[in-house]
Write a protein that holds these residues in place. Structure first.
Motif, short mmCIF file in Angstrom:
data_model
loop_
_atom_site.label_atom_id
_atom_site.label_comp_id
_atom_site.label_asym_id
_atom_site.label_seq_id
_atom_site.Cartn_x
_atom_site.Cartn_y
_atom_site.Cartn_z
N GLU A 75 0.82 -1.21 0.00
CA GLU A 75 0.00 0.00 0.00
C GLU A 75 0.86 1.26 0.00
O GLU A 75 0.45 2.30 -0.52
CB GLU A 75 -0.93 0.00 1.22
CG GLU A 75 -2.03 -1.04 1.13
CD GLU A 75 -2.90 -1.07 2.39
OE1 GLU A 75 -2.48 -0.49 3.41
OE2 GLU A 75 -3.98 -1.67 2.33
N PHE A 79 -0.36 3.66 -2.87
CA PHE A 79 -1.09 4.85 -2.42
C PHE A 79 -0.15 5.76 -1.64
O PHE A 79 -0.19 5.80 -0.41
CB PHE A 79 -2.28 4.44 -1.53
CG PHE A 79 -3.18 3.40 -2.16
CD1 PHE A 79 -4.07 3.76 -3.17
CD2 PHE A 79 -3.12 2.08 -1.76
CE1 PHE A 79 -4.90 2.80 -3.75
CE2 PHE A 79 -3.94 1.12 -2.33
CZ PHE A 79 -4.83 1.48 -3.34
N PHE A 82 -0.36 7.46 2.02
CA PHE A 82 -1.38 6.77 2.80
C PHE A 82 -0.85 5.42 3.27
O PHE A 82 0.18 4.94 2.81
CB PHE A 82 -2.65 6.55 1.97
CG PHE A 82 -3.32 7.81 1.53
CD1 PHE A 82 -4.27 8.42 2.33
CD2 PHE A 82 -2.98 8.42 0.32
CE1 PHE A 82 -4.89 9.60 1.94
CE2 PHE A 82 -3.60 9.60 -0.08
CZ PHE A 82 -4.55 10.19 0.73
N ARG A 102 -6.09 5.76 5.16
CA ARG A 102 -6.19 5.04 3.89
C ARG A 102 -7.05 5.80 2.91
O ARG A 102 -8.09 6.37 3.27
CB ARG A 102 -6.75 3.64 4.14
CG ARG A 102 -6.01 2.91 5.24
CD ARG A 102 -6.52 1.53 5.49
NE ARG A 102 -6.15 0.63 4.40
CZ ARG A 102 -6.56 -0.63 4.33
NH1 ARG A 102 -7.35 -1.13 5.26
NH2 ARG A 102 -6.18 -1.38 3.32
N SER A 103 -6.60 5.83 1.67
CA SER A 103 -7.37 6.48 0.62
C SER A 103 -8.72 5.82 0.48
O SER A 103 -8.83 4.60 0.48
CB SER A 103 -6.61 6.40 -0.71
OG SER A 103 -7.36 6.98 -1.75
N GLU A 105 -11.19 6.82 -2.02
CA GLU A 105 -11.77 7.45 -3.21
C GLU A 105 -13.06 6.76 -3.64
O GLU A 105 -13.87 7.36 -4.36
CB GLU A 105 -10.75 7.42 -4.36
CG GLU A 105 -9.52 8.29 -4.14
CD GLU A 105 -9.84 9.77 -4.25
OE1 GLU A 105 -10.76 10.13 -5.00
OE2 GLU A 105 -9.16 10.57 -3.58
N CYS A 111 -11.44 11.72 -0.30
CA CYS A 111 -11.84 11.08 0.96
C CYS A 111 -10.77 10.11 1.46
O CYS A 111 -10.05 9.50 0.68
CB CYS A 111 -13.16 10.32 0.78
SG CYS A 111 -14.59 11.40 0.52
N ALA A 112 -10.68 9.99 2.77
CA ALA A 112 -9.76 9.05 3.40
C ALA A 112 -10.43 8.48 4.64
O ALA A 112 -11.37 9.07 5.18
CB ALA A 112 -8.45 9.73 3.75
N ALA A 139 -3.38 14.59 6.77
CA ALA A 139 -4.35 14.42 5.68
C ALA A 139 -4.76 15.76 5.08
O ALA A 139 -4.79 15.93 3.85
CB ALA A 139 -5.59 13.69 6.19
N LEU A 143 -1.78 16.06 2.20
CA LEU A 143 -2.24 15.07 1.21
C LEU A 143 -3.42 15.53 0.37
O LEU A 143 -3.88 14.78 -0.49
CB LEU A 143 -2.59 13.76 1.92
CG LEU A 143 -1.45 13.10 2.70
CD1 LEU A 143 -1.95 11.86 3.43
CD2 LEU A 143 -0.30 12.75 1.75
N VAL A 145 -6.48 15.88 1.24
CA VAL A 145 -7.72 15.21 1.60
C VAL A 145 -8.76 16.26 2.00
O VAL A 145 -8.44 17.27 2.63
CB VAL A 145 -7.48 14.23 2.77
CG1 VAL A 145 -8.79 13.66 3.30
CG2 VAL A 145 -6.55 13.10 2.32
#
Length: 209
Positions: A75, A79, A82, A102-103, A105, A111-112, A139, A143, A145
């Motif tokens: 991961e 990603f 994440f 964690r992503s 989407e 979104c996470a 986040a 990132l 998010v």
């Protein structure tokens, strides 16, 4: 791509080098390596840690070694930014558990999802809240998010309190089908969430980017 899409073979696994992802006053979050098999097995062997996940059943060593950890390591590359990270206590270096961002989407763009699992020795010390707040900051400030959510069983009051203290608010109660339900399943699951705008208003800068 979802977790289920990730292969679980041992080819091309990252080297056993621990990369620090972030630190807090009391925690160091780092990437997992294949050397963490025993620590994860011990974490999941505690019936209280697993109470609201498997009804207290441990995760077998073979499953951690051959499936859980290899997927988790992939991961990081699939990603970027994440993943799930080992949490070590700064003062002692002791493995306390893990935190995850964690992503998600599949739920919507930007979104996470937030997650955590800590040893009982770390409970009641505010560490779950501390690590969760740090990941929310990552986040929203690093990132891109726009919304972070977290889910748990409705009866898991300890985890719900962590979500609330970290800055998430209750969104909904919902029910899922489980072929082997554990005690408390009849009360359903709960979702908590916070948006970037809400988080910045409460904890961060005056205006989001």
């Amino acid at each position: 791509m979802t977790e289920q899409d990730l292969p679980a073979t041992d080819e091309d696994l990252p080297p056993t080098e621990q990369a620090t992802v972030l630190t807090t006053p009391r925690l160091r979050l780092r990437e997992f390596t294949m050397d963490d098999v025993d620590a994860l097995v011990e974490l999941d062997a505690d019936p209280e840690v697993m109470r609201f996940l498997t009804g207290g059943k441990p995760t077998p060593l073979e499953e951690v070694r051959d499936e859980v950890l290899p997927k988790l390591l992939r991961e990081y590359a699939l990603f970027p930014g994440f993943g799930r990270w080992a949490a070590n206590e700064k003062a002692t270096g002791q493995f306390l558990g893990w935190f995850g961002l964690r992503s998600a989407e599949r739920i919507g763009p930007g979104c996470a999802s937030l997650g955590y699992r800590l040893r009982r020795a770390a409970w009641g010390r505010g560490l779950a809240t501390e690590g969760s707040r740090a990941l929310l900051a990552k986040a929203f400030t690093e990132l891109g998010v726009q919304r972070v959510s977290a889910d748990t069983m409705a009866v898991n009051q300890r985890s719900r309190r962590v979500m609330e203290k970290a800055g998430l608010t209750f969104v909904r109660n919902y029910h899922e089908y489980f072929p082997d339900p554990i005690p408390g399943t009849e009360h359903g699951e709960v979702e908590y969430a916070v948006t970037k705008v809400e988080w910045l208003r409460r904890f961060g800068q005056a205006n989001p980017r």
